[in-house]
Design a protein around this motif. Structure first.
Motif, PDB file in Angstrom:
ATOM      1  N   ASP A 127       2.507   9.502  -5.497  1.00 44.13           N
ATOM      2  CA  ASP A 127       2.875  10.791  -5.102  1.00 44.13           C
ATOM      3  C   ASP A 127       4.002  11.174  -6.031  1.00 44.13           C
ATOM      4  OD1 ASP A 127       1.185  11.087  -3.080  1.00 44.13           O
ATOM      5  OD2 ASP A 127       2.601  10.352  -1.631  1.00 44.13           O
ATOM      6  N   ASP A 128       5.098  10.365  -6.159  1.00 44.69           N
ATOM      7  CA  ASP A 128       6.433  10.673  -6.842  1.00 44.69           C
ATOM      8  C   ASP A 128       5.947  10.931  -8.277  1.00 44.69           C
ATOM      9  OD1 ASP A 128       7.605  10.317  -4.452  1.00 44.69           O
ATOM     10  OD2 ASP A 128       8.532   8.378  -5.095  1.00 44.69           O
ATOM     11  N   ASN A 129       4.813  10.409  -8.911  1.00 45.45           N
ATOM     12  CA  ASN A 129       4.727  10.635 -10.221  1.00 45.45           C
ATOM     13  C   ASN A 129       3.375  11.410 -10.719  1.00 45.45           C
ATOM     14  OD1 ASN A 129       6.751   8.721 -11.925  1.00 45.45           O
ATOM     15  ND2 ASN A 129       6.202   7.333  -9.985  1.00 45.45           N
ATOM     16  N   ASN A 130       3.386  12.352  -9.888  1.00 44.39           N
ATOM     17  CA  ASN A 130       2.060  13.535  -9.988  1.00 44.39           C
ATOM     18  C   ASN A 130       0.706  12.737 -10.402  1.00 44.39           C
ATOM     19  OD1 ASN A 130       1.665  16.006 -10.007  1.00 44.39           O
ATOM     20  ND2 ASN A 130       1.801  16.320 -12.179  1.00 44.39           N
ATOM     21  N   TYR A 131       0.558  11.689  -9.635  1.00 41.27           N
ATOM     22  CA  TYR A 131      -0.661  10.681  -9.577  1.00 41.27           C
ATOM     23  C   TYR A 131      -0.977  10.406 -11.263  1.00 41.27           C
ATOM     24  CZ  TYR A 131      -1.123  11.856  -4.851  1.00 41.27           C
ATOM     25  OH  TYR A 131      -0.805  11.747  -3.758  1.00 41.27           O
ATOM     26  N   LYS A 132       0.126   9.754 -11.834  1.00 41.10           N
ATOM     27  CA  LYS A 132      -0.067   9.189 -13.330  1.00 41.10           C
ATOM     28  C   LYS A 132      -0.351   7.824 -12.748  1.00 41.10           C
ATOM     29  CE  LYS A 132       2.025  12.684 -15.917  1.00 41.10           C
ATOM     30  NZ  LYS A 132       3.170  13.498 -15.568  1.00 41.10           N
ATOM     31  N   LYS A 133      -1.444   7.170 -12.961  1.00 45.92           N
ATOM     32  CA  LYS A 133      -1.628   5.813 -12.870  1.00 45.92           C
ATOM     33  C   LYS A 133      -0.840   4.943 -13.386  1.00 45.92           C
ATOM     34  CE  LYS A 133      -5.971   6.003 -10.521  1.00 45.92           C
ATOM     35  NZ  LYS A 133      -7.514   5.578 -10.524  1.00 45.92           N
ATOM     36  N   ASP A 134      -0.749   5.047 -14.756  1.00 44.50           N
ATOM     37  CA  ASP A 134       0.145   4.104 -15.649  1.00 44.50           C
ATOM     38  C   ASP A 134       1.651   4.022 -15.537  1.00 44.50           C
ATOM     39  OD1 ASP A 134       0.119   6.880 -16.473  1.00 44.50           O
ATOM     40  OD2 ASP A 134       1.007   6.342 -18.400  1.00 44.50           O
ATOM     41  N   MET A 135       2.315   4.968 -14.656  1.00 45.90           N
ATOM     42  CA  MET A 135       3.505   4.918 -14.119  1.00 45.90           C
ATOM     43  C   MET A 135       3.656   3.968 -12.779  1.00 45.90           C
ATOM     44  SD  MET A 135       4.983   7.065 -15.857  1.00 45.90           S
ATOM     45  CE  MET A 135       6.483   7.532 -15.097  1.00 45.90           C
ATOM     46  N   CYS A 136       2.438   3.496 -12.212  1.00 49.85           N
ATOM     47  CA  CYS A 136       2.521   2.814 -11.012  1.00 49.85           C
ATOM     48  C   CYS A 136       2.115   1.153 -11.215  1.00 49.85           C
ATOM     49  CB  CYS A 136       2.006   3.437 -10.115  1.00 49.85           C
ATOM     50  SG  CYS A 136       2.936   5.166  -9.633  1.00 49.85           S
ATOM     51  N   THR A 137       1.779   0.832 -12.477  1.00 52.73           N
ATOM     52  CA  THR A 137       1.194  -0.387 -12.703  1.00 52.73           C
ATOM     53  C   THR A 137       1.818  -1.701 -11.891  1.00 52.73           C
ATOM     54  OG1 THR A 137       0.643   0.327 -14.890  1.00 52.73           O
ATOM     55  CG2 THR A 137       0.324  -1.964 -14.518  1.00 52.73           C
ATOM     56  N   ALA A 138       2.970  -1.628 -11.992  1.00 53.48           N
ATOM     57  CA  ALA A 138       3.652  -2.745 -11.310  1.00 53.48           C
ATOM     58  C   ALA A 138       3.355  -2.613  -9.691  1.00 53.48           C
ATOM     59  CB  ALA A 138       5.254  -2.589 -11.439  1.00 53.48           C
ATOM     60  N   TYR A 139       3.402  -1.635  -9.429  1.00 58.64           N
ATOM     61  CA  TYR A 139       2.987  -1.254  -7.722  1.00 58.64           C
ATOM     62  C   TYR A 139       1.578  -1.977  -7.405  1.00 58.64           C
ATOM     63  CZ  TYR A 139       7.404   1.180  -7.315  1.00 58.64           C
ATOM     64  OH  TYR A 139       8.573   1.642  -7.125  1.00 58.64           O
ATOM     65  N   PHE A 140       0.694  -1.479  -8.317  1.00 55.33           N
ATOM     66  CA  PHE A 140      -0.721  -1.980  -8.040  1.00 55.33           C
ATOM     67  C   PHE A 140      -0.853  -3.492  -8.313  1.00 55.33           C
ATOM     68  CE2 PHE A 140      -1.902   2.339 -10.186  1.00 55.33           C
ATOM     69  CZ  PHE A 140      -1.896   3.006  -8.789  1.00 55.33           C
ATOM     70  N   LEU A 141      -0.123  -4.015  -9.233  1.00 58.76           N
ATOM     71  CA  LEU A 141      -0.204  -5.373  -9.516  1.00 58.76           C
ATOM     72  C   LEU A 141       0.337  -6.189  -8.149  1.00 58.76           C
ATOM     73  CD1 LEU A 141       0.754  -5.912 -13.060  1.00 58.76           C
ATOM     74  CD2 LEU A 141      -1.624  -6.319 -11.987  1.00 58.76           C
ATOM     75  N   LYS A 142       1.386  -5.577  -7.717  1.00 59.05           N
ATOM     76  CA  LYS A 142       1.914  -6.367  -6.575  1.00 59.05           C
ATOM     77  C   LYS A 142       1.062  -6.002  -5.375  1.00 59.05           C
ATOM     78  CE  LYS A 142       7.078  -5.850  -6.598  1.00 59.05           C
ATOM     79  NZ  LYS A 142       8.303  -5.056  -6.335  1.00 59.05           N
ATOM     80  N   TYR A 143       0.316  -5.195  -5.227  1.00 62.44           N
ATOM     81  CA  TYR A 143      -0.544  -4.885  -3.959  1.00 62.44           C
ATOM     82  C   TYR A 143      -1.827  -5.756  -4.330  1.00 62.44           C
ATOM     83  CZ  TYR A 143      -4.635  -3.017  -1.441  1.00 62.44           C
ATOM     84  OH  TYR A 143      -5.647  -2.941  -0.751  1.00 62.44           O
ATOM     85  N   LYS A 144      -2.325  -6.156  -5.453  1.00 63.78           N
ATOM     86  CA  LYS A 144      -3.495  -6.766  -5.738  1.00 63.78           C
ATOM     87  C   LYS A 144      -2.952  -8.348  -5.475  1.00 63.78           C
ATOM     88  CE  LYS A 144      -6.122  -6.670  -9.532  1.00 63.78           C
ATOM     89  NZ  LYS A 144      -6.748  -6.687 -10.922  1.00 63.78           N
ATOM     90  N   SER A 145      -2.032  -8.619  -5.941  1.00 66.13           N
ATOM     91  CA  SER A 145      -1.266 -10.144  -5.688  1.00 66.13           C
ATOM     92  C   SER A 145      -1.104 -10.178  -4.257  1.00 66.13           C
ATOM     93  CB  SER A 145       0.112 -10.342  -6.313  1.00 66.13           C
ATOM     94  OG  SER A 145      -0.045 -10.126  -7.646  1.00 66.13           O
ATOM     95  N   CYS A 146      -0.688  -9.327  -3.491  1.00 69.03           N
ATOM     96  CA  CYS A 146      -0.729  -9.473  -1.881  1.00 69.03           C
ATOM     97  C   CYS A 146      -1.959  -9.708  -1.443  1.00 69.03           C
ATOM     98  CB  CYS A 146      -0.062  -8.252  -1.321  1.00 69.03           C
ATOM     99  SG  CYS A 146       0.042  -8.247   0.419  1.00 69.03           S
ATOM    100  N   THR A 202       0.889  -1.300   0.079  1.00 62.85           N
ATOM    101  CA  THR A 202      -0.089  -0.062   0.000  1.00 62.85           C
ATOM    102  C   THR A 202       1.035   1.237   0.036  1.00 62.85           C
ATOM    103  OG1 THR A 202      -1.595  -1.162   1.333  1.00 62.85           O
ATOM    104  CG2 THR A 202      -1.499   1.335   1.262  1.00 62.85           C
ATOM    105  N   ASP A 203       1.925   1.221   0.779  1.00 57.13           N
ATOM    106  CA  ASP A 203       2.845   2.380   0.831  1.00 57.13           C
ATOM    107  C   ASP A 203       3.673   2.676  -0.137  1.00 57.13           C
ATOM    108  OD1 ASP A 203       1.691   2.872   3.694  1.00 57.13           O
ATOM    109  OD2 ASP A 203       3.682   1.983   4.374  1.00 57.13           O
ATOM    110  N   ALA A 204       4.050   1.504  -0.798  1.00 58.82           N
ATOM    111  CA  ALA A 204       4.905   1.684  -2.206  1.00 58.82           C
ATOM    112  C   ALA A 204       4.003   2.171  -3.238  1.00 58.82           C
ATOM    113  CB  ALA A 204       5.343   0.349  -2.623  1.00 58.82           C
ATOM    114  N   SER A 205       2.649   1.719  -3.327  1.00 59.28           N
ATOM    115  CA  SER A 205       1.811   2.338  -4.437  1.00 59.28           C
ATOM    116  C   SER A 205       1.476   3.786  -4.213  1.00 59.28           C
ATOM    117  CB  SER A 205       0.501   1.493  -4.234  1.00 59.28           C
ATOM    118  OG  SER A 205       0.635   0.038  -4.723  1.00 59.28           O
TER     119      SER A 205
END
Length: 82
Positions: free
Chosen positions: A29-48, A21-24
């Motif tokens: 925050d780091d990518n100005n809320y561009k979701k496509d930049m964080c897909t890998a983090y979202f997938l890790k969260y979903k897998s968890c 959750t924190d990584a996502s």
């Protein structure tokens, strides 16, 4: 002061995916809320969430309490899986 729900979400014994959750959130925050930049983090969260939900449901079916293993118990489970 955090609400009770917010405190539970931060509790590692209740929420097995605090780190994901924190990584996502940090990625967003780091990518100005561009979701496509964080897909890998979202997938890790979903897998968890999916993994621990399945563990929880299995424990529930087997009558194991608590249904969500403690943070320490989860760490040992993950270590035993390699």
């Amino acid at each position: 002061r955090m609400s009770r729900h917010a405190q539970q979400l931060r509790n590692h014994d209740i929420n097995p995916c605090v780190a994901e959750t924190d990584a996502s959130t940090k990625c967003m925050d780091d990518n100005n809320y561009k979701k496509d930049m964080c897909t890998a983090y979202f997938l890790k969260y979903k897998s968890c969430r999916k993994f621990w939900h399945e563990v929880m449901m299995q424990r529930k079916r087997n009558g194991v309490k608590p249904e969500m293993p403690s943070a320490e118990e989860r760490r040992k489970m993950l270590e035993s899986m390699g």
